[in-house]
Write a protein that holds these residues in place. Structure first.
Motif, mmCIF file in Angstrom:
data_model
loop_
_atom_site.group_PDB
_atom_site.id
_atom_site.type_symbol
_atom_site.label_atom_id
_atom_site.label_comp_id
_atom_site.label_asym_id
_atom_site.label_seq_id
_atom_site.Cartn_x
_atom_site.Cartn_y
_atom_site.Cartn_z
ATOM 1 N N THR A 1 -13.251 -7.513 -31.154
ATOM 2 C CA THR A 1 -12.783 -7.381 -29.773
ATOM 3 C C THR A 1 -13.475 -6.202 -29.107
ATOM 4 N N PRO A 2 -13.949 -6.357 -27.858
ATOM 5 C CA PRO A 2 -14.629 -5.236 -27.176
ATOM 6 C C PRO A 2 -13.692 -4.077 -26.871
ATOM 7 N N GLU A 3 -12.383 -4.342 -26.681
ATOM 8 C CA GLU A 3 -11.444 -3.266 -26.384
ATOM 9 C C GLU A 3 -11.391 -2.247 -27.513
ATOM 10 N N PHE A 4 -11.469 -2.748 -28.757
ATOM 11 C CA PHE A 4 -11.344 -1.848 -29.899
ATOM 12 C C PHE A 4 -12.583 -0.971 -30.059
ATOM 13 N N ARG A 5 -13.743 -1.476 -29.631
ATOM 14 C CA ARG A 5 -14.992 -0.725 -29.828
ATOM 15 C C ARG A 5 -15.053 0.521 -28.948
ATOM 16 N N ASP A 6 -14.201 0.588 -27.916
ATOM 17 C CA ASP A 6 -14.172 1.766 -27.034
ATOM 18 C C ASP A 6 -12.753 2.314 -26.914
ATOM 19 N N LEU A 7 -11.978 2.157 -27.966
ATOM 20 C CA LEU A 7 -10.565 2.527 -27.934
ATOM 21 C C LEU A 7 -10.397 4.046 -27.874
ATOM 22 N N LEU A 8 -9.521 4.496 -26.980
ATOM 23 C CA LEU A 8 -9.195 5.920 -26.863
ATOM 24 C C LEU A 8 -7.795 6.137 -27.416
ATOM 25 N N VAL A 9 -7.710 7.023 -28.397
ATOM 26 C CA VAL A 9 -6.428 7.340 -29.034
ATOM 27 C C VAL A 9 -5.967 8.691 -28.516
#
Length: 632
Positions: free
Chosen positions: A126-134
């Protein structure tokens, strides 16, 4: 016998093959050969256990060899460190291959708050996970960063060791991840990020997996730290080079500015004027430069085009701003930019230098040059003012001595360009610097002397009233006093007449204030019929007019009538009612009614010729006062 000899050889080959096999592979062939070799069942079992243990050790050695090869590859890339992004991407890929997990990713500290953002990943869908901010304080990543210790969870959804964030849980759910192992990327006391290995099923991570991922994390931390050090070193080198270039430019600028300053100083020593200084600055800067007075008016007509030259109001405001700041101010005028720097005297603004702001020279050349030019111009002004003040004081003493009779009139001949033909008196009420300012305004057209609270001007010009009014206006503007008044005395053909003219103008000057006349230039001849009334006391005239006409003036002021004007017309017409009515353009009966009201208000007998003379004199004085003050 030959068959019996072949059996041990086959057995040996099978034993070697079994020990090299992967853990879990079948050992049935080996067990058969051992049984055929008459090996006891107990020995067969022990031998098979040994083979399986050898298989596990061999597999462990193979895995360790691969891990070492991967780590050595990363170490070699770390030494070269040409592209940090490429090195970290390969590191994550190698860790992903060796860990054997579904997803491997590296998170880096994103800001000062400690938020972690996914930078590199392998196995994600998923593309969302590749740029996920925690966000800091949430998720397993923040737990790893805060404790600086490895941490893993069998099922992320049930994790209780760290707070959950809805956005993170949603991204993890869409990626289908279940179990997580995270290790910190730390250098010294600083945490740079975290490295994660994840599966899409529940999994308990082994110590070997933790150690392997930690080894990759150490390399990743070294890469990030080295990249940061190199970046800081490059930035420091760039700053040093920039500072050196700035120093070179500053030295060149200083040389240019110093050269211009030397030229300006030399110009001052040679007696240059403000206009000469401006011409020097204009030539050296290669741009239009003008000198203006404090109101923004140029001292001389510019030689070039003045298109886009700012208006006087804008210039005056910029001059005030420059006076307050002590530096050049930038203004816009019809698409062009100008620099304005005030030329400051001891107690006032002497003017300003205005230069077009173009790109031919750096701003730190033009501004200091203009500011230094303003300082030099101020020195020129101080020098000129000092010389002018000495000259004005000497000429003042000389004129005073002539008026007092302690010096001959012939001593004035060397100071003026022609014969003295008249005098004027200007009230300045002891303003400091008034003598020098008036002498500068008079120039070679006369002499100025300071006497009590006023100035005496001995004129050589024919139009003494215009010349006196010009000087009066200069003094009013210089000291901000709009009530400065002046009186031009009678013509003076010789020294006695000059003394009489000064005395008469001085007496008339004392009469102006009681009459309410301020901010004007008047002639003594206007008062000629009334000098006898003053009796040497300047308040007598005002008291006389008020004593006679006070009730009538008060009636006019209160009711808006024109009784005083009616009296003026009546006396002008030779006390003829019809003549007065014609002058006033009213009916004769109206004039009679007004006269009746006037004689009722006045305290006297209108049939008394002496009383009528007093009323007529008071009316004439009042009309004179009104004409001089501009009243209707």
């Amino acid at each position: 016998m030959s068959e019996n000899r072949a059996i041990p050889s086959a057995l040996v080959r099978e034993v070697v093959a079994a020990t090299r096999a992967e853990p879990g592979e079948s050992t049935a062939a080996l067990a058969t050969l051992l049984a055929e070799a008459d090996v006891s069942a107990v020995e067969v079992e022990e031998l098979l256990d040994s083979v399986q243990e050898s298989q596990q050790q061999t597999a462990r050695l193979r895995r360790r060899t691969a891990e070492l090869e991967a780590l050595f590859s990363t170490a070699r890339e770390l030494v070269r460190l040409q592209d940090v992004t490429d090195v970290l991407r390969r590191l994550v890929e190698r860790a992903h291959q060796l860990m054997g997990t579904d997803v491997t990713y590296l998170s880096e500290v994103d800001n000062a708050h400690g938020d972690l953002r996914v930078r590199y990943s392998a196995g994600t869908v998923t593309p969302e996970f590749r740029d996920l901010l925690v966000p800091a304080g949430y998720g397993l990543a923040s737990l790893v960063a805060s404790t600086r210790e490895p941490a893993w969870v069998r099922q992320y959804a049930g994790m209780a060791e760290a707070p959950h964030d809805p956005a993170i849980d949603l991204a993890v759910g869409r990626e289908g991840l279940v179990s997580f192992l995270g290790v910190p990327l730390a250098v010294g006391d600083e945490v740079l990020g975290a490295l994660f290995a994840c599966n899409r099923f529940a999994h308990d991570f082994t110590p070997d997996q933790v150690l392997l991922l930690s080894a990759f994390a150490d390399h990743a931390a070294a890469v990030l730290h080295s990249a940061r050090v190199l970046a800081e070193s490059a930035a420091a080198r760039a700053r040093a080079e920039g500072a050196y270039r700035e120093l070179e430019r500053h030295l060149a600028t200083t040389q240019v500015v110093s050269g211009i300053h030397e030229e300006l100083t030399a110009a001052v020593m040679s007696g240059a004027t403000l206009v000469d200084l401006v011409a020097t600055v204009s030539e050296r800067l290669g741009r239009a430069v003008l000198a203006v007075d404090e109101s923004g008016r140029p001292f001389e007509a510019p030689s070039g085009s003045t298109d886009g030259f700012p208006g006087r109001r804008v210039l005056a405001e910029a001059i005030r701003s420059s006076r307050a700041s002590g530096h050049a101010e930038s203004i816009r005028g019809d698409g062009r930019t100008w620099l304005v720097v005030a030329v400051l005297g001891a107690d006032r603004v002497l003017g300003a230098i205005v230069a077009e702001d173009v790109d031919s020279l750096p701003d730190d050349v033009a501004r200091p040059t203009l500011e230094r030019a303003a300082h030099v111009a101020a020195l020129v002004s101080f020098k000129r003012d000092a010389v002018a003040a000495i000259r004005a004081e000497r000429r003042s003493r000389l004129l005073s001595a002539v008026l007092d009779g302690t010096a001959e009139a012939s001593s004035l001949e060397a100071e003026v360009t022609g014969p003295i033909v008249g005098a004027a008196v200007i009230e300045v009420r002891g303003q400091e610097g008034a003598l020098a300012a008036a002498a500068d305004a008079v120039g070679d057209e006369g002499l100025v002397a300071a006497r009590d609270s006023h100035l005496v001007v001995a004129w050589t010009v024919r139009d003494q009233e215009a010349a006196t009014d010009r000087v009066r206006r200069v003094l009013a503007a210089r000291f901000g006093d709009g009530e400065v008044a002046a009186v031009v005395g009678p013509p003076a053909a010789d020294l006695p007449a000059l003394r009489a003219s000064v005395e008469r103008a001085t007496q008339d000057l004392r009469v102006l204030a009681p009459l309410g006349i301020t901010g004007a230039t008047v002639r003594s001849e206007d008062f000629l019929p009334y000098h006898a009334l003053a009796a040497g006391e300047h308040h007598v005239v005002a008291r006389f007019v008020e004593g006679v006409l006070g009730p009538v003036r008060e009636w006019d002021a209160r009711r808006g009538t024109v009784l005083v004007d009616t009296l003026c017309a009546y006396f002008d017409a030779g006390e003829n009612r019809q003549g007065a009515a014609s002058a006033l353009r009213v009916h004769t009966n109206t004039v009679q009614q007004r006269l009746d009201r006037i004689w009722t208000l006045l305290d006297g007998d209108p049939a008394d010729s002496e009383y009528r003379f007093r009323v007529q004199a008071a009316v004439r004085l009042e009309r004179l006062r009104r004409s001089l003050t501009g009243e209707v």
